[in-house]
Scaffold this active site. Structure first.
Site, PDB file in Angstrom:
ATOM      1  N   GLY A 208      -1.877 -23.811  39.082  1.00 12.34           N
ATOM      2  CA  GLY A 208      -2.680 -24.681  38.227  1.00 12.34           C
ATOM      3  C   GLY A 208      -3.970 -24.993  38.346  1.00 12.34           C
ATOM      4  O   GLY A 208      -4.040 -26.253  37.811  1.00 12.34           O
ATOM      5  N   GLU A 241      -0.687 -18.763  43.281  1.00  8.83           N
ATOM      6  CA  GLU A 241      -0.346 -18.241  42.206  1.00  8.83           C
ATOM      7  C   GLU A 241      -1.220 -18.759  40.960  1.00  8.83           C
ATOM      8  O   GLU A 241       0.071 -19.284  39.940  1.00  8.83           O
ATOM      9  CB  GLU A 241       1.580 -18.508  42.077  1.00  8.83           C
ATOM     10  CG  GLU A 241       2.565 -18.577  42.757  1.00  8.83           C
ATOM     11  CD  GLU A 241       3.615 -19.310  43.347  1.00  8.83           C
ATOM     12  OE1 GLU A 241       3.896 -20.676  42.330  1.00  8.83           O
ATOM     13  OE2 GLU A 241       4.545 -18.648  43.628  1.00  8.83           O
ATOM     14  N   ARG A 244      -2.976 -19.640  34.625  1.00 13.57           N
ATOM     15  CA  ARG A 244      -4.363 -20.371  33.639  1.00 13.57           C
ATOM     16  C   ARG A 244      -5.474 -19.863  34.107  1.00 13.57           C
ATOM     17  O   ARG A 244      -6.185 -19.049  33.710  1.00 13.57           O
ATOM     18  CB  ARG A 244      -3.979 -21.420  33.637  1.00 13.57           C
ATOM     19  CG  ARG A 244      -5.099 -22.014  32.469  1.00 13.57           C
ATOM     20  CD  ARG A 244      -4.833 -23.642  31.802  1.00 13.57           C
ATOM     21  NE  ARG A 244      -3.556 -24.117  32.676  1.00 13.57           N
ATOM     22  CZ  ARG A 244      -2.472 -24.683  31.574  1.00 13.57           C
ATOM     23  NH1 ARG A 244      -3.156 -24.369  30.647  1.00 13.57           N
ATOM     24  NH2 ARG A 244      -1.496 -25.199  31.804  1.00 13.57           N
ATOM     25  N   ARG A 279      -0.556 -24.564  21.833  1.00 15.72           N
ATOM     26  CA  ARG A 279      -0.953 -25.917  22.495  1.00 15.72           C
ATOM     27  C   ARG A 279      -0.823 -26.825  22.050  1.00 15.72           C
ATOM     28  O   ARG A 279      -0.791 -27.955  22.294  1.00 15.72           O
ATOM     29  CB  ARG A 279      -1.658 -24.705  23.678  1.00 15.72           C
ATOM     30  CG  ARG A 279      -0.977 -23.835  24.847  1.00 15.72           C
ATOM     31  CD  ARG A 279      -1.659 -23.397  26.073  1.00 15.72           C
ATOM     32  NE  ARG A 279      -1.881 -23.851  26.780  1.00 15.72           N
ATOM     33  CZ  ARG A 279      -2.843 -25.302  26.869  1.00 15.72           C
ATOM     34  NH1 ARG A 279      -3.969 -25.854  26.186  1.00 15.72           N
ATOM     35  NH2 ARG A 279      -2.710 -26.511  27.975  1.00 15.72           N
ATOM     36  N   TYR A 283       1.042 -29.942  22.515  1.00 15.80           N
ATOM     37  CA  TYR A 283      -0.004 -31.057  24.505  1.00 15.80           C
ATOM     38  C   TYR A 283      -0.618 -31.682  23.580  1.00 15.80           C
ATOM     39  O   TYR A 283      -1.474 -32.439  24.465  1.00 15.80           O
ATOM     40  CB  TYR A 283       0.364 -29.885  25.039  1.00 15.80           C
ATOM     41  CG  TYR A 283       0.977 -29.174  25.700  1.00 15.80           C
ATOM     42  CD1 TYR A 283       1.979 -29.507  26.789  1.00 15.80           C
ATOM     43  CD2 TYR A 283       0.685 -27.914  25.868  1.00 15.80           C
ATOM     44  CE1 TYR A 283       3.357 -28.273  27.289  1.00 15.80           C
ATOM     45  CE2 TYR A 283       0.993 -26.204  26.840  1.00 15.80           C
ATOM     46  CZ  TYR A 283       2.395 -27.344  27.246  1.00 15.80           C
ATOM     47  OH  TYR A 283       3.212 -26.264  27.398  1.00 15.80           O
ATOM     48  N   CYS A 308       4.512 -24.109   7.537  1.00 16.66           N
ATOM     49  CA  CYS A 308       4.977 -25.732   6.268  1.00 16.66           C
ATOM     50  C   CYS A 308       5.685 -26.743   7.083  1.00 16.66           C
ATOM     51  O   CYS A 308       6.571 -26.986   8.092  1.00 16.66           O
ATOM     52  CB  CYS A 308       6.307 -25.042   5.401  1.00 16.66           C
ATOM     53  SG  CYS A 308       5.549 -23.768   4.383  1.00 16.66           S
ATOM     54  N   GLU A 309       3.852 -27.209   8.375  1.00 21.93           N
ATOM     55  CA  GLU A 309       4.650 -28.390   9.426  1.00 21.93           C
ATOM     56  C   GLU A 309       3.129 -28.941   9.205  1.00 21.93           C
ATOM     57  O   GLU A 309       2.321 -28.374   9.563  1.00 21.93           O
ATOM     58  CB  GLU A 309       4.959 -27.414  10.294  1.00 21.93           C
ATOM     59  CG  GLU A 309       5.799 -28.465  11.381  1.00 21.93           C
ATOM     60  CD  GLU A 309       6.305 -28.151  12.214  1.00 21.93           C
ATOM     61  OE1 GLU A 309       7.467 -27.783  12.116  1.00 21.93           O
ATOM     62  OE2 GLU A 309       6.890 -29.205  13.203  1.00 21.93           O
ATOM     63  N   TYR A 337      -0.937 -18.812  28.354  1.00 22.93           N
ATOM     64  CA  TYR A 337       0.058 -19.531  27.661  1.00 22.93           C
ATOM     65  C   TYR A 337      -0.439 -20.110  25.885  1.00 22.93           C
ATOM     66  O   TYR A 337       0.014 -20.427  25.372  1.00 22.93           O
ATOM     67  CB  TYR A 337       0.319 -20.759  28.140  1.00 22.93           C
ATOM     68  CG  TYR A 337       0.188 -20.994  29.667  1.00 22.93           C
ATOM     69  CD1 TYR A 337       1.582 -20.722  29.983  1.00 22.93           C
ATOM     70  CD2 TYR A 337      -0.114 -21.545  30.370  1.00 22.93           C
ATOM     71  CE1 TYR A 337       1.843 -21.054  31.218  1.00 22.93           C
ATOM     72  CE2 TYR A 337       0.124 -21.405  31.453  1.00 22.93           C
ATOM     73  CZ  TYR A 337       0.942 -20.647  32.112  1.00 22.93           C
ATOM     74  OH  TYR A 337       0.896 -20.997  33.813  1.00 22.93           O
TER      75      TYR A 337
HETATM   76  N1  LLP Z   1       3.851 -20.832  40.207  1.00 23.55           N
HETATM   77  C1  LLP Z   1       4.977 -21.994  39.556  1.00 23.55           C
HETATM   78  C2  LLP Z   1       5.827 -22.514  40.388  1.00 23.55           C
HETATM   79  C3  LLP Z   1       4.328 -22.014  38.614  1.00 23.55           C
HETATM   80  O1  LLP Z   1       5.710 -23.281  37.954  1.00 23.55           O
HETATM   81  C4  LLP Z   1       3.368 -22.722  37.243  1.00 23.55           C
HETATM   82  C5  LLP Z   1       3.117 -22.251  35.704  1.00 23.55           C
HETATM   83  C6  LLP Z   1       2.575 -21.406  37.700  1.00 23.55           C
HETATM   84  C7  LLP Z   1       2.432 -20.875  38.659  1.00 23.55           C
HETATM   85  C8  LLP Z   1       1.402 -20.898  37.292  1.00 23.55           C
HETATM   86  O2  LLP Z   1       0.104 -22.676  36.616  1.00 23.55           O
HETATM   87  P1  LLP Z   1      -0.660 -22.114  36.481  1.00 23.55           P
HETATM   88  O3  LLP Z   1      -2.430 -21.131  37.216  1.00 23.55           O
HETATM   89  O4  LLP Z   1      -1.017 -21.460  35.119  1.00 23.55           O
HETATM   90  O5  LLP Z   1      -1.454 -23.469  35.738  1.00 23.55           O
HETATM   91  N2  LLP Z   1       2.959 -23.704  28.789  1.00 23.55           N
HETATM   92  C9  LLP Z   1       1.961 -24.674  30.238  1.00 23.55           C
HETATM   93  C10 LLP Z   1       2.280 -24.576  31.232  1.00 23.55           C
HETATM   94  C11 LLP Z   1       3.050 -24.983  31.889  1.00 23.55           C
HETATM   95  C12 LLP Z   1       2.874 -23.920  33.508  1.00 23.55           C
HETATM   96  C13 LLP Z   1       3.929 -23.965  34.240  1.00 23.55           C
HETATM   97  N3  LLP Z   1       4.236 -23.613  35.223  1.00 23.55           N
HETATM   98  C14 LLP Z   1       0.888 -24.859  29.239  1.00 23.55           C
HETATM   99  O6  LLP Z   1       0.382 -24.444  28.304  1.00 23.55           O
HETATM  100  O7  LLP Z   1      -0.152 -26.036  29.575  1.00 23.55           O
END
Ligand code: LLP
Length: 380
Positions: A208, A241, A244, A279, A283, A308-309, A337
């Site tokens: 996150g 984990e 991003r 994205r 979002y 086309c959107e 992503y």
């Molecule tokens: N661990 C778990 C349990 C997760 O659900 C996620 C992301 C991560 C780790 C990794 O999170 P990160 O470090 O990448 O923030 N599609 C969205 C992001 C969805 C994230 C879902 N879970 C976007 O483009 O912003």
């Protein structure tokens, strides 16, 4: 060593557009930053493959002893192709069929999302972490916030007592693109307390970490300060984990300007659209745009794709120096992503992927062809 600056013109000439380009140096550097935050603790990085599943990038991470956080058989296969260890299986909707596949292929750790799911794992010896919902507001986009009681993920921390002896550790993930340390501190403190109370020695801290799309991002020095304080009271193994944070700033979506359309509003029309990078459309996400060969004055404009959107935008109301048709532009921070959420909408083939390492550009995923796109159709 910092590698050469990416020559996007060369990439476009060799491999065409739209193409995702990844800087290997940045990936290594970001892994180094995560390591620094947890220096002194017993911890393992598990890259979240949902952010990017290209096995060449994953191999680069595996070579740095990074493991994998996977959520599907497809991601498991990618992690194995790259040689990542350990592999943690995450998710709230695991099926019996997937369980057979995972057991056959092999994996190391489980995150269990509910008390109901525990039953499914009674007959196996894979170490299990229970995902806890800490009821913490991550203060991020509602679609990517996960740590509040009304979100679908995890078990209420109050319920832990009932199942503590059936698990080996705890897991928490409060959301994505989190830019302040406080929600992490609140969640981690609760989990450390719970681990002590129930004698658990493995703690998965989720991902996150927010990156600098537009000036706001997680301060890793503050994270370091907070983690050294909060985990000084934790005796055991930490897992983290990030997705991003590692690949986001390392990736660029390279596109060609098809035309500049002037009217009441100015539009830069490119050959990359929401099918390549969803994205901004999904979002309202901000990605910086770099015009590689500016040729006109800076004006307010939208950068749009060819689909086309109306929502098919890469950027809205940006002040940019106008390019000319045929020149290149780059969408920044697109390494997480980006490709992993790309689609065939409007029957557009998926873009190519290229890595830029010390030896220059190397193609790591071919552009999909129209034939590939229809290869699984049964019929005409
Ligand atoms: N661990 C778990 C349990 C997760 O659900 C996620 C992301 C991560 C780790 C990794 O999170 P990160 O470090 O990448 O923030 N599609 C969205 C992001 C969805 C994230 C879902 N879970 C976007 O483009 O912003």
């Amino acid at each position: 060593m910092r590698n050469m600056k990416i020559d996007f013109g060369l990439v476009a000439k060799l491999f065409g557009t739209p193409t995702y380009v990844y800087d290997a140096f940045t990936i290594r550097e970001r892994i180094g930053v995560v390591r620094k935050v947890f220096k002194g603790f017993d911890f393992t990085i598990l890259f979240a493959l949902k952010a990017n599943n290209n096995p060449v990038l994953l191999r680069l991470m595996a070579d740095m002893d990074v493991g994998a956080d996977v959520v599907s058989p497809g991601e498991l296969v990618a992690s194995h192709r790259a040689g990542m260890r350990p592999v943690l299986w995450n998710g709230n909707g695991k099926t019996e069929e997937q369980k057979c596949f995972f057991l056959e292929q092999g994996f190391d750790l489980l995150s269990i999302d509910s008390i109901e799911e525990l039953e499914m794992w009674q007959d196996t010896a894979i170490p299990r972490l229970l995902r806890v919902n800490p009821n913490v507001d991550a203060r991020t986009h509602p679609h990517i916030s996960t740590g509040l009681k009304h979100h679908k993920f995890g078990v209420d921390i109050e319920e832990l007592e009932k199942v503590a002896e059936k698990i080996d550790g705890l897991h928490v993930h409060i959301g994505s693109q989190v830019t302040s340390v406080e929600p992490y501190e609140a969640a981690y403190s609760r989990l450390v307390r719970a681990c002590r109370e129930f004698g658990l020695h493995t703690l998965d801290l989720g991902g996150g970490w927010g990156i600098d799309y537009n000036g706001e991002y997680l301060d890793t020095d503050k994270m370091r300060e907070m983690t050294s304080r909060v985990f000084s009271r934790f005796d055991g193994k930490l897992l983290i984990e990030p997705g991003r944070f590692i690949t986001g700033p390392a990736g660029f979506l390279l596109a060609k300007v098809l035309r500049v359309k002037k009217g009441e509003k100015t539009f830069i029309v490119t050959d990359a659209g929401m099918n390549d990078l969803i994205r901004p459309a999904l979002y309202n996400a901000h990605h910086r745009i770099r015009i590689l060969e500016p040729a006109g004055p800076a004006v307010s404009c939208d950068v749009v794709g060819p689909l086309c959107e109306t929502g098919d935008k890469l950027a809205a109301d940006r002040i940019l120096e106008l390019p000319t048709a045929g020149s290149l532009l780059v969408v920044e921070d697109a390494g997480a992503y980006g490709f992993s959420m790309a689609s065939n909408y409007n029957s557009m083939p998926l873009p190519a992927e290229v890595i830029w390492d010390d030896s220059g550009p190397v193609l790591i995923r071919k552009r999909q062809t129209i034939e590939d796109m229809y290869s699984n159709v049964i019929g005409p």
